[in-house]
Design a protein around this motif. Sequence first.
Motif, PDB file in Angstrom:
ATOM      1  N   GLN A 113      10.122  17.825   3.142  1.00  0.00           N
ATOM      2  CA  GLN A 113      11.520  18.028   3.493  1.00  0.00           C
ATOM      3  C   GLN A 113      11.785  17.957   4.996  1.00  0.00           C
ATOM      4  O   GLN A 113      12.709  17.265   5.438  1.00  0.00           O
ATOM      5  CB  GLN A 113      12.007  19.376   2.944  1.00  0.00           C
ATOM      6  N   TYR A 133      16.994  16.039  -0.930  1.00  0.00           N
ATOM      7  CA  TYR A 133      15.880  16.761  -1.560  1.00  0.00           C
ATOM      8  C   TYR A 133      14.566  16.057  -1.244  1.00  0.00           C
ATOM      9  O   TYR A 133      14.296  14.973  -1.770  1.00  0.00           O
ATOM     10  CB  TYR A 133      16.084  16.839  -3.073  1.00  0.00           C
ATOM     11  N   ASN A 136       7.797  19.398  -1.167  1.00  0.00           N
ATOM     12  CA  ASN A 136       7.398  20.727  -0.694  1.00  0.00           C
ATOM     13  C   ASN A 136       6.012  20.758  -0.073  1.00  0.00           C
ATOM     14  O   ASN A 136       5.555  21.801   0.391  1.00  0.00           O
ATOM     15  CB  ASN A 136       7.426  21.723  -1.861  1.00  0.00           C
ATOM     16  N   ARG A 146      11.391  18.019  -8.304  1.00  0.00           N
ATOM     17  CA  ARG A 146      12.472  18.181  -7.326  1.00  0.00           C
ATOM     18  C   ARG A 146      13.766  17.569  -7.851  1.00  0.00           C
ATOM     19  O   ARG A 146      14.867  18.086  -7.615  1.00  0.00           O
ATOM     20  CB  ARG A 146      12.080  17.542  -5.994  1.00  0.00           C
ATOM     21  N   GLU A 149      15.359  19.963 -10.177  1.00  0.00           N
ATOM     22  CA  GLU A 149      16.031  21.011  -9.401  1.00  0.00           C
ATOM     23  C   GLU A 149      17.378  20.507  -8.889  1.00  0.00           C
ATOM     24  O   GLU A 149      18.388  21.213  -8.954  1.00  0.00           O
ATOM     25  CB  GLU A 149      15.151  21.435  -8.224  1.00  0.00           C
TER      26      GLU A 149
END
Length: 217
Positions: A113, A133, A136, A146, A149
């Motif tokens: 990110q 997005y 991580n 992701r 999410e």
Amino acid sequence: MEKFKNVVWDWNGTLLNDLQAGVDVLNDMLGRRGVAPLNVAEYQKVFGFPVIDFYKKVGFDFTKETFHEMSVDFVETYARYEGGATLNNGVVETLDALNNQGINCYILSALRQEELLRGINTFNIAQYFKAIYGGNDIYASGKVGRGLEMVGELQIDPAQTIMVGDTLHDAEVAEALGFTPILYSGGHNDKERLSQIGRVIDDFQELLEIFKEYGDR
């Protein structure tokens, strides 16, 4: 068929023209390990996800070092080349046109990110996106997670969403999320591979034509 209202963009190889950087980074890493380099065409034919499988395919020896060590090496080496990367031709004009049409744009990337945001801010294009997005970790994994999410948090309707990417994996991610994949031929996989699994565009003007095509139905 519902009219498309959203575009989820991949970053590396799609919005960002870092194909040559990707090849240079890989060849630096291979060279330090005594493995023969790849040219751009060879790279496009074998690049893929999971990255660990790609590394094995091109000759990295996991009996000598771990995937974590290789991932750290990649991040450090990529940092030396990323300054030469530019946006792909037509990116800003396309984003501007989509925004003017009321199309929501998002970015979904495997890139960590903070590195993703740094790259986007370098080109001053953050204002075009409703949300960004990234990954991580440094392992370029978890793109589907992701994406789930993102869909859940932002209440994105998959049936109204196109995903634009440059790899077979982007098509797999799009399928997992219920998006319609559009694959760009100027990135990390070649057109021959991409054409086997989805609709391929050679430039982003074609994407605008696709929106017009579906919008007129």
